[in-house]
Design a protein around this motif. Structure first.
Motif, PDB file in Angstrom:
ATOM      1  N   THR A  89     -26.801  16.310 -43.528  1.00 16.45           N
ATOM      2  CA  THR A  89     -27.862  15.491 -42.930  1.00 16.45           C
ATOM      3  C   THR A  89     -27.261  14.410 -42.024  1.00 16.45           C
ATOM      4  O   THR A  89     -27.727  14.183 -40.902  1.00 16.45           O
ATOM      5  CB  THR A  89     -28.705  14.822 -44.042  1.00 16.45           C
ATOM      6  OG1 THR A  89     -29.242  15.848 -44.873  1.00 16.45           O
ATOM      7  CG2 THR A  89     -29.830  13.989 -43.473  1.00 16.45           C
ATOM      8  N   LYS A  90     -26.203  13.762 -42.527  1.00 14.16           N
ATOM      9  CA  LYS A  90     -25.555  12.713 -41.724  1.00 14.16           C
ATOM     10  C   LYS A  90     -25.025  13.300 -40.420  1.00 14.16           C
ATOM     11  O   LYS A  90     -25.170  12.703 -39.346  1.00 14.16           O
ATOM     12  CB  LYS A  90     -24.395  12.095 -42.506  1.00 14.16           C
ATOM     13  CG  LYS A  90     -24.829  11.191 -43.646  1.00 14.16           C
ATOM     14  CD  LYS A  90     -23.580  10.686 -44.349  1.00 14.16           C
ATOM     15  CE  LYS A  90     -23.885   9.733 -45.470  1.00 14.16           C
ATOM     16  NZ  LYS A  90     -22.666   9.355 -46.194  1.00 14.16           N
ATOM     17  N   GLU A  91     -24.426  14.496 -40.520  1.00 13.78           N
ATOM     18  CA  GLU A  91     -23.890  15.131 -39.303  1.00 13.78           C
ATOM     19  C   GLU A  91     -25.027  15.526 -38.358  1.00 13.78           C
ATOM     20  O   GLU A  91     -24.954  15.296 -37.152  1.00 13.78           O
ATOM     21  CB  GLU A  91     -23.061  16.365 -39.672  1.00 13.78           C
ATOM     22  CG  GLU A  91     -21.660  15.994 -40.114  1.00 13.78           C
ATOM     23  CD  GLU A  91     -20.910  17.139 -40.768  1.00 13.78           C
ATOM     24  OE1 GLU A  91     -21.362  18.305 -40.653  1.00 13.78           O
ATOM     25  OE2 GLU A  91     -19.874  16.850 -41.407  1.00 13.78           O
ATOM     26  N   ALA A  92     -26.100  16.114 -38.918  1.00 19.34           N
ATOM     27  CA  ALA A  92     -27.204  16.611 -38.079  1.00 19.34           C
ATOM     28  C   ALA A  92     -27.898  15.467 -37.342  1.00 19.34           C
ATOM     29  O   ALA A  92     -28.333  15.626 -36.205  1.00 19.34           O
ATOM     30  CB  ALA A  92     -28.210  17.364 -38.939  1.00 19.34           C
ATOM     31  N   LEU A  93     -28.024  14.312 -38.010  1.00 17.26           N
ATOM     32  CA  LEU A  93     -28.772  13.204 -37.408  1.00 17.26           C
ATOM     33  C   LEU A  93     -27.854  12.160 -36.765  1.00 17.26           C
ATOM     34  O   LEU A  93     -28.334  11.208 -36.154  1.00 17.26           O
ATOM     35  CB  LEU A  93     -29.671  12.535 -38.457  1.00 17.26           C
ATOM     36  CG  LEU A  93     -30.749  13.436 -39.087  1.00 17.26           C
ATOM     37  CD1 LEU A  93     -31.494  12.707 -40.200  1.00 17.26           C
ATOM     38  CD2 LEU A  93     -31.747  13.916 -38.032  1.00 17.26           C
ATOM     39  N   GLY A  94     -26.543  12.346 -36.925  1.00 17.53           N
ATOM     40  CA  GLY A  94     -25.595  11.403 -36.327  1.00 17.53           C
ATOM     41  C   GLY A  94     -25.685  10.012 -36.944  1.00 17.53           C
ATOM     42  O   GLY A  94     -25.712   9.011 -36.237  1.00 17.53           O
ATOM     43  N   ILE A  95     -25.777   9.956 -38.291  1.00 13.83           N
ATOM     44  CA  ILE A  95     -25.886   8.651 -38.959  1.00 13.83           C
ATOM     45  C   ILE A  95     -24.810   8.527 -40.038  1.00 13.83           C
ATOM     46  O   ILE A  95     -24.235   9.533 -40.477  1.00 13.83           O
ATOM     47  CB  ILE A  95     -27.281   8.444 -39.594  1.00 13.83           C
ATOM     48  CG1 ILE A  95     -27.687   9.651 -40.434  1.00 13.83           C
ATOM     49  CG2 ILE A  95     -28.314   8.154 -38.535  1.00 13.83           C
ATOM     50  CD1 ILE A  95     -29.010   9.495 -41.120  1.00 13.83           C
ATOM     51  N   GLU A  96     -24.566   7.283 -40.461  1.00 13.95           N
ATOM     52  CA  GLU A  96     -23.458   7.057 -41.400  1.00 13.95           C
ATOM     53  C   GLU A  96     -23.901   6.817 -42.826  1.00 13.95           C
ATOM     54  O   GLU A  96     -23.140   7.007 -43.762  1.00 13.95           O
ATOM     55  CB  GLU A  96     -22.628   5.856 -40.922  1.00 13.95           C
ATOM     56  CG  GLU A  96     -21.834   6.201 -39.675  1.00 13.95           C
ATOM     57  CD  GLU A  96     -21.074   5.016 -39.124  1.00 13.95           C
ATOM     58  OE1 GLU A  96     -20.972   3.983 -39.826  1.00 13.95           O
ATOM     59  OE2 GLU A  96     -20.602   5.120 -37.985  1.00 13.95           O
ATOM     60  N   HIS A  97     -25.151   6.363 -43.018  1.00  9.15           N
ATOM     61  CA  HIS A  97     -25.578   5.987 -44.369  1.00  9.15           C
ATOM     62  C   HIS A  97     -26.953   6.551 -44.697  1.00  9.15           C
ATOM     63  O   HIS A  97     -27.824   6.586 -43.839  1.00  9.15           O
ATOM     64  CB  HIS A  97     -25.626   4.463 -44.519  1.00  9.15           C
ATOM     65  CG  HIS A  97     -24.315   3.815 -44.218  1.00  9.15           C
ATOM     66  ND1 HIS A  97     -23.286   3.774 -45.126  1.00  9.15           N
ATOM     67  CD2 HIS A  97     -23.862   3.216 -43.097  1.00  9.15           C
ATOM     68  CE1 HIS A  97     -22.251   3.168 -44.569  1.00  9.15           C
ATOM     69  NE2 HIS A  97     -22.574   2.822 -43.340  1.00  9.15           N
TER      70      HIS A  97
END
Ligand SMILES: [Zn+2]
Length: 364
Positions: A258-266
């Motif tokens: 999910t973090k990779e797909a949405l480009g988020i860290e937390h």
């Protein structure tokens, strides 16, 4: 190019009638006739973003969340919304919002695609597509012209197929009366001519434009045509999507994906990290209202934003795990998506930039 030219393209992507009734979408500030050479895309029309528009000489700001939501009694610099409107107008910047109409048309599908969900389906239906059938009788030599007019207005668009039409040849008859100027035949003489009955389907929001275009393309003074409202049920559209992961994985692996797909860290996670998940619902933005839909669809996990303590507890007890990736984190894909779309529809004739924004929260 004028603001209204860009709006026409935006509304093909996310028709305004797909917005929820409480929403406020469309051109909210400015004049459709204003010229545009530079566009900025943002999630929110904060004062900081509007200042970036002023500094960057932007002519049109497009955001996801509508800056004007409730009733306004005055537009002055005495309050935040008034000040933002004054700043936009004073710098001749148009402002356009595409909110729940974008959620329904793009957001959920795009988020599901980023997770490679198989067999994606709408999580919370809000729109039942329906169509009109338009039938017109055209002399044989003008069929392609009328067909082209239909297609230009996007008539006959079924799923991933465009230009779906059907033509049957037959004989039309008419008698031009005194004072007419017939394309075929003579005044006061019964005329028989080969015509094609050309039929296609049209979305309600395109009906008027399609009929106008067809009448312009048709050579007759008096055009015979019929419009029927169809009872067929078209596609269901709505908020959020659900589907299956390419392979079962532990919740903790899905967090990483999910973090990779949405480009988020937390993210915030509610559920046992080692538990296997197969079916996933994803609904960018505030997800509280879709929890019951994710449960009804037997999803193992819901990826969304803005889940509060009690909603998370209830979901957990009902057997639904949650990955809360934040309102900003799940919806930020709006910005690059719309930037690329506007670049594509304007064939890079103007500059389209992304605003610098970070959402209201920092994770410390
Ligand atoms: Zn939102």
């Amino acid at each position: 190019m004028q603001i209204k030219d860009i709006i026409a393209g935006l509304e093909r992507l996310a028709p305004k009638n797909y917005a929820e009734s409480w929403d406020n979408v469309g051109l909210l500030v400015g004049d459709g006739e204003w010229p545009v050479t530079k566009v900025m895309v943002a999630l929110d029309a904060t004062e900081e973003v509007i200042d970036q528009c002023v500094a960057g000489k932007v002519d049109l700001l497009i955001t996801h969340h509508p800056m004007i939501f409730s009733k306004i009694n005055r537009v002055t610099t005495g309050d935040l919304t008034g000040r933002k409107i004054v700043k936009l107008l004073g710098n001749k910047i148009g402002y356009y919002a595409m909110h729940t109409n974008f959620d329904v048309s793009v957001m959920g599908r795009e988020a599901a695609a980023r997770l490679n969900l198989a067999n994606p389906r709408v999580l919370m239906p809000t729109v039942q597509e329906h169509f009109y059938k338009v039938v017109v009788y055209v002399p044989v030599d003008s069929v392609e012209k009328v067909r082209g007019a239909f297609q230009k207005e996007d008539a006959g668009h079924i799923g991933n197929y465009s230009g779906c039409m059907f033509g049957t040849e037959g004989v039309g008859s008419f008698q031009p009366e005194e004072g007419t100027n017939p394309y075929i035949g003579e005044v006061n003489e019964m005329t028989f001519t080969k015509e094609v009955r050309l039929e296609t389907i049209v979305r309600p929001e395109r009906l008027k434009a399609t009929i106008d275009a067809m009448l312009r393309a048709h050579p007759y003074e008096e055009v015979a045509y019929d419009v029927y409202r169809l009872e067929n049920e078209g596609n269901v559209e709505g908020i959020g999507y659900y589907g299956y992961l390419e392979r079962d994985m532990a919740l903790v692996e899905l967090v990483k994906a999910t973090k990779e797909a949405l480009g988020i860290e937390h993210v915030w996670v509610c559920g046992s990290l080692g538990k296997k998940v197969a079916s996933v619902a994803i609904s960018p933005g505030s997800g509280k209202s879709v929890i019951k839909h994710a449960l009804a669809a037997n999803c193992d996990v819901l990826i969304t934003g803005d889940i509060d303590h009690h909603a998370a507890l209830d979901a957990k007890e009902a057997g639904l795990m949650i990955i809360d990736a934040g309102h900003y984190g799940t919806e930020h894909l709006f910005v690059p998506y719309v930037r690329e779309y506007v670049e594509a529809i304007t064939k890079k004739q103007l500059e389209v930039v992304e605003a610098k924004e970070e959402g209201p929260f920092q994770v410390l």
